[in-house]
Design a protein around this motif. Structure first.
Motif, short mmCIF file in Angstrom:
data_model
loop_
_atom_site.label_atom_id
_atom_site.label_comp_id
_atom_site.label_asym_id
_atom_site.label_seq_id
_atom_site.Cartn_x
_atom_site.Cartn_y
_atom_site.Cartn_z
N ASP A 33 0.82 -1.21 0.00
CA ASP A 33 0.00 0.00 0.00
C ASP A 33 0.86 1.26 0.00
OD1 ASP A 33 -2.47 -1.20 -0.13
OD2 ASP A 33 -2.67 -1.36 2.04
N VAL A 34 2.10 1.14 0.42
CA VAL A 34 3.02 2.27 0.42
C VAL A 34 3.63 2.35 -0.97
CG1 VAL A 34 5.11 3.27 1.43
CG2 VAL A 34 3.50 2.01 2.88
N ALA A 35 3.22 3.35 -1.73
CA ALA A 35 3.68 3.47 -3.12
C ALA A 35 3.78 4.94 -3.50
CB ALA A 35 2.72 2.74 -4.05
N ARG A 36 4.67 5.22 -4.44
CA ARG A 36 4.88 6.56 -4.97
C ARG A 36 5.16 6.43 -6.47
NH1 ARG A 36 3.26 7.24 -0.66
NH2 ARG A 36 4.19 8.18 1.17
N ILE A 37 4.96 7.51 -7.20
CA ILE A 37 5.37 7.53 -8.59
C ILE A 37 6.89 7.52 -8.62
CG2 ILE A 37 5.40 8.87 -10.72
CD1 ILE A 37 2.64 9.91 -10.01
N SER A 38 7.48 6.72 -9.50
CA SER A 38 8.94 6.64 -9.60
C SER A 38 9.41 7.53 -10.74
CB SER A 38 9.36 5.20 -9.85
OG SER A 38 10.76 5.14 -10.04
#
Length: 132
Positions: A125-130
């Motif tokens: 659930d911990v995600a960011r745009i790379s």
């Protein structure tokens, strides 16, 4: 709220004479503990996300499945933007995560678009745009 209640309880039960003499100061102390708790909570959750991505980060391609923009009169710029992305975990299972994005990113992203993301292998659930 719990922090404020506990602080009032400490003052009323243990320091009732002090509370009777300076109730405004005691109330201000309770409110300040609530503020300090809020700042600490935000710091810890942000630190947790950053550490999870740094220690267990996996870069993959995700598909944007939903875009949401929340309008608020209380915020300076008035909006908060989120995207829901779906990606495949190493075990083959599909996973959906919600990512907070800037207004400019939100305007440039469309549903169905494939974007690179970095997510935590331990906490997907911990995600960011790379941007790597």
């Amino acid at each position: 709220v719990v922090t404020m209640i506990l602080t009032f309880w400490i003052f009323v039960v243990w320091l009732s004479k002090l509370y009777d003499k300076i109730p405004i100061l005691c109330g201000l102390f309770c409110i300040s503990t609530l503020f300090i708790f809020g700042v600490a909570f935000i710091y810890k959750t942000t630190e947790f996300s950053s550490n999870a991505l740094q220690e267990n980060g996996v870069i993959t391609i995700a598909v944007v499945v939903d875009k949401t923009q929340y309008h608020s009169l209380k915020r300076v710029n008035g909006t908060t933007q989120n995207i829901d992305v779906e990606f495949t975990l190493p075990n083959g299972r599909k996973h959906r995560s919600n990512i907070l994005v800037s207004k400019k990113e939100y305007e440039n992203i469309y549903e169905g678009m494939e974007i690179p993301i970095k997510y935590s292998a331990e906490y997907p659930d911990v995600a960011r745009i790379s941007y790597q």
